[in-house]
Design a protein around this motif. Sequence first.
Motif, mmCIF file in Angstrom:
data_model
loop_
_atom_site.group_PDB
_atom_site.id
_atom_site.type_symbol
_atom_site.label_atom_id
_atom_site.label_comp_id
_atom_site.label_asym_id
_atom_site.label_seq_id
_atom_site.Cartn_x
_atom_site.Cartn_y
_atom_site.Cartn_z
ATOM 1 N N SER A 86 14.419 -56.521 -23.320
ATOM 2 C CA SER A 86 13.027 -56.952 -23.207
ATOM 3 C C SER A 86 12.387 -57.283 -24.547
ATOM 4 O O SER A 86 11.425 -58.049 -24.606
ATOM 5 C CB SER A 86 12.210 -55.856 -22.525
ATOM 6 O OG SER A 86 12.291 -54.648 -23.262
ATOM 7 N N ASP A 87 12.882 -56.696 -25.618
ATOM 8 C CA ASP A 87 12.292 -56.924 -26.939
ATOM 9 C C ASP A 87 13.313 -56.570 -28.001
ATOM 10 O O ASP A 87 14.312 -55.900 -27.722
ATOM 11 C CB ASP A 87 11.013 -56.084 -27.114
ATOM 12 C CG ASP A 87 11.275 -54.603 -26.901
ATOM 13 O OD1 ASP A 87 11.698 -53.932 -27.862
ATOM 14 O OD2 ASP A 87 11.076 -54.114 -25.770
ATOM 15 N N SER A 147 6.696 -54.633 -22.815
ATOM 16 C CA SER A 147 7.679 -55.718 -22.817
ATOM 17 C C SER A 147 8.735 -55.479 -21.741
ATOM 18 O O SER A 147 9.211 -56.424 -21.100
ATOM 19 C CB SER A 147 8.339 -55.848 -24.195
ATOM 20 O OG SER A 147 9.049 -54.673 -24.518
ATOM 21 N N SER A 179 14.655 -51.964 -24.272
ATOM 22 C CA SER A 179 14.560 -52.671 -25.552
ATOM 23 C C SER A 179 15.949 -52.978 -26.098
ATOM 24 O O SER A 179 16.905 -52.238 -25.851
ATOM 25 C CB SER A 179 13.777 -51.819 -26.553
ATOM 26 O OG SER A 179 12.473 -51.541 -26.073
#
Length: 260
Positions: free
Chosen positions: A218-219, A111, A195
Amino acid sequence: MKFLLDLLFRVLQLFTEPYFLVFLAVVIIALLRRKNKSKKWRIGILITTVLMIIFIGNGFLGKLTSAYLQKNYLHTPEMKAAAVQNPIIVVLGGGVVDIDHTEKVHTMSYSRMVTAYQLYHEYQKKNQPCTILISGKGRGHISEAELFREDFKKMGVPDSDIIKEDKSMNTYQNAKFSSEILKKMGNTSLYLVTSGFHMKRSVALFKTFGLKPIPQASDFIDTEITVFPNSYNAAFTFVMLKEVVGIWQVQLYNSLGVNK
């Protein structure tokens, strides 16, 4: 002093490990029984441990922790190439897995890779310069940075637009070694990709080294409120609790001036 503080936080992080908490409860109950302490004390500790497991496993604590770590990064600035001129996109590694003697980046790294590439692509569409800096050594034979580079090349990113920082073993070193590279380049305009649960601590550490990153999460992870505790909620809650302890560590070290 730093050694003692490191040791203190190592011990504190043990309390974010589920097996340690259960082990600690068993040891305390056994010691109380051996010393013939009141049965009420033993029952109280047992009930407290059970309630803690329920509180963690039913997702409630995870919800609170998830919001604390991630809410500021849910609505990051739209990826517009004109926002920052000639930026560096710093991507933090998420670990390396070794299956049957084949090393691959950890699942959460993908991700981060996609988010970094999307941002890079926005600049490419406008023919504007942009560079990706991959930060992470990992614990495998091949560095995270090298594994990332191979995947970015498959996406069409040329080697000339990729910089590897393949010495760092943790987030502190990600920030330290990346800052050294950026300052040598004379460029401190950067996006930081990692993240969501990891972003608050990462941003704080990059600021420690004089950088002002634009966060691009990203996530995200979250827990689900359930009647009965489950391992999914417990696993993510403990991951996030460990991150909270890490943030406290950064804040304390910065206040004491021992983080550089």
